[in-house]
Design an enzyme around this catalytic site. Structure first.
Site, PDB file in Angstrom:
ATOM      1  N   GLY A 122      -9.571 -29.723 -12.539  1.00 47.04           N
ATOM      2  CA  GLY A 122      -8.114 -29.744 -12.556  1.00 47.04           C
ATOM      3  C   GLY A 122      -7.506 -30.511 -13.710  1.00 47.04           C
ATOM      4  O   GLY A 122      -6.315 -30.378 -13.968  1.00 47.04           O
ATOM      5  N   CYS A 141       0.236  -0.390   0.989  1.00 52.07           N
ATOM      6  CA  CYS A 141       0.134   0.337  -0.277  1.00 52.07           C
ATOM      7  C   CYS A 141       0.395   1.822  -0.020  1.00 52.07           C
ATOM      8  O   CYS A 141      -0.174   2.409   0.891  1.00 52.07           O
ATOM      9  CB  CYS A 141      -1.253   0.134  -0.891  1.00 52.07           C
ATOM     10  SG  CYS A 141      -1.558   1.162  -2.347  1.00 52.07           S
ATOM     11  N   CYS A 159      -3.178   3.693  -1.052  1.00 48.47           N
ATOM     12  CA  CYS A 159      -4.416   3.522  -0.297  1.00 48.47           C
ATOM     13  C   CYS A 159      -4.176   3.003   1.118  1.00 48.47           C
ATOM     14  O   CYS A 159      -5.116   2.897   1.905  1.00 48.47           O
ATOM     15  CB  CYS A 159      -5.387   2.603  -1.035  1.00 48.47           C
ATOM     16  SG  CYS A 159      -4.966   0.860  -0.904  1.00 48.47           S
ATOM     17  N   CYS A 203      -0.928  -1.209  -4.663  1.00 43.96           N
ATOM     18  CA  CYS A 203      -1.766  -2.375  -4.888  1.00 43.96           C
ATOM     19  C   CYS A 203      -1.660  -2.803  -6.345  1.00 43.96           C
ATOM     20  O   CYS A 203      -1.726  -1.960  -7.238  1.00 43.96           O
ATOM     21  CB  CYS A 203      -3.233  -2.051  -4.608  1.00 43.96           C
ATOM     22  SG  CYS A 203      -3.620  -1.742  -2.894  1.00 43.96           S
ATOM     23  N   CYS A 256      -7.636  -0.680  -5.199  1.00 44.64           N
ATOM     24  CA  CYS A 256      -6.917   0.499  -4.693  1.00 44.64           C
ATOM     25  C   CYS A 256      -7.750   1.759  -4.912  1.00 44.64           C
ATOM     26  O   CYS A 256      -7.894   2.590  -4.013  1.00 44.64           O
ATOM     27  CB  CYS A 256      -5.578   0.606  -5.414  1.00 44.64           C
ATOM     28  SG  CYS A 256      -4.403   1.712  -4.606  1.00 44.64           S
TER      29      CYS A 256
END
Lengths: 194, 288
Positions: free
Chosen positions: B29, B238, B241, B263, B269
């Protein structure tokens, strides 16, 4: 007078294909440091004795003229000094100025000599490349970033690594080498005696 | 291929980047400064991610590049071609088949695996930058772990909007120490940062910073007890899909308010459609 003659063999033992071998060497070191306890194999360089192959590969991958290096104990010999100088051009310095240090754990002691970074720049810390006689997944218990639960690794000492973790985010980072094998122990790892 | 050094950058540059990546891994980090190079693409097009990828690539790697989840957008296509040309590596659009995935602003839907590296392109790496413009001050704030300002910002969101309005680049705390900008990924993706099996490396070219989250690292999205973090997405399925759990893009389809949701992860997808899943607007199998 300074003797400017290189040791015999100093020019041998480097990478045959530096871009590819450096890339593969780095990936192995990156894997080792991001997964403490995991032991990787590093080959491709042939450093002079008593430097292990893995430490030699790490030197070729990571050192250049911007990284002051400290060689400790038996590694501070003409053959290794000349090999490091020829292949990496890294300046050889005392422990407190080193960005990288190579040596056996007993020769690197006291490790409090090495840079641990500053609160503003904890990255300005030394990386210790330790030469060991034994490196396997037994011994101390490791926990922390990069470790799924706990891992085991043979360490030369426990107390120094616990003290180092207590300094976090400051502290040195360690690469343990034995022959052509290497394991990483970043300062973020919590170490407990088995 | 032979006109370039492997992966474009010279060896000295790659060594410098590699050392920065290792320090980033050691201090999860924390933003490690590095001497970012000019790349043959403008800042803002992923020069940081490209430099990290170049430093990590080996000839045996299979590279995937996504831009907002899509493999077929300009940024993704040009970076993929760049590494095909300068490193000669294999490329793929499949998340599972890739060993290195460079991403702009998404984490793939398919869970990542051990050994994979996810490289993020980062515009502004400093999460405190819009609260405190001085680098000297933000650096000191990180050193002192002084993150009160970030909580004030999130609190002001709640005071003004009733909820934390930050929806992307949502700040996280890594291993209980450094507050980190996860790059402008939607906050929907934030939970995937934590405990990931893959190594995550972040590269900011213009801002000259590299940072990292090792695998199995604790990453917590900042929040309050009474306003807990929520990974939100559009409340739809979606239209191609039918997946109601993936992150969606809204696509305007005409001038009279028509729209569809698809998506954002094209590989996810396409994989679902190939497996026979159908959404509201996709042709049914039997209709063909």
């Amino acid at each position: 007078m300074t003797d400017t003659t290189l040791s015999p063999g100093a020019m041998a033992g480097g990478f045959a294909d530096a871009p590819t071998q450096s890339a593969e060497g780095f990936r192995a070191i990156l894997l080792a440091l991001s997964r403490p306890g995991q032991i990787v194999s590093l080959t491709g360089a042939v450093p002079p004795a008593p430097m292990p192959v893995a430490a030699g590969v790490a030197a070729l991958v990571l050192l250049d003229n911007t990284t002051p290096v400290h060689l400790a104990g038996a590694l501070d010999c003409a053959a290794v000094r000349d090999w490091i100088t020829f292949h990496t051009a890294a300046p050889l310095v005392c422990a407190s100025e080193a960005v990288f240090a190579f040596g056996r754990w007993s020769d690197l002691a006291p490790v409090s000599r090495f840079a641990i970074g500053t609160p503003d720049y904890p990255d300005r810390a030394a990386t210790l490349v330790v030469v060991t006689d034994r490196l396997d997944d037994a011994g101390a218990t490791l926990r922390g970033p990069g470790i799924d639960g706990a891992a085991r690794l043979s360490l030369p000492e426990i107390a120094a690594f616990r003290a180092n973790r207590a300094l976090f985010p400051l502290g040195f980072d360690t690469l343990l080498t034995c022959g052509d094998r290497l394991a990483g122990l970043p300062r973020s790892t919590r170490v407990e005696a088995a | 291929m032979s006109d370039y050094n492997f992966a474009y950058l010279d060896e000295q540059t790659k060594r410098m980047i590699r050392r920065a990546i290792l320090k980033g891994v050691a201090v999860p980090g924390y933003q490690v400064p590095f001497a970012s190079r000019e790349m043959p693409m403008p800042y803002g097009w992923g020069t940081g991610g490209v430099q990290v990828t170049a430093a990590c690539l080996t000839p045996g790697d299979t590279l995937k590049v996504i831009d907002q989840g899509a493999d077929d957008t300009t940024n993704a296509v040009s970076i993929r071609k760049f590494f095909q040309r300068t490193a000669g590596v294999a490329v793929t659009e499949s998340t599972a088949a890739a060993t290195i995935i460079q991403t702009r602003h998404r984490i793939p839907e398919t869970p990542l695996t051990e050994g994979q590296i996810l490289v993020y392109q980062v515009p502004i790496p400093e999460p405190l930058r819009f609260l405190e413009p001085r680098e000297t001050e933000t650096r000191r704030m990180h050193a002192l772990e002084d993150y009160g300002l970030m909580h004030v910002k999130l609190y002001e969101d709640i005071a003004r909007n009733g909820a934390i309005a930050t929806s992307y680049a949502y700040p996280v705390k890594v291993e209980g120490r450094y507050v980190m900008d996860p790059s402008p990924i939607p906050k929907f993706d934030n939970p995937k940062l934590s405990g990931s099996r893959a190594l995550q490396v972040f590269g900011a070219g213009r801002e000259q910073r590299i940072y990292a989250v090792p695998p199995y690292t604790d990453v917590v999205s900042l929040d309050f007890e009474d306003h807990p973090f929520e990974a939100s997405k559009a409340p739809h399925a979606c239209d191609l899909c039918g997946d109601d759990a993936s992150y969606l893009d809204e696509v305007i389809t005409d001038d009279s308010g028509g729209r569809m949701f698809v998506c954002s992860d094209t590989d996810h997808c396409a994989g679902r459609q190939a497996a026979g899943h159908r959404g509201r607007l996709s042709p049914q199998e039997d209709a063909a």
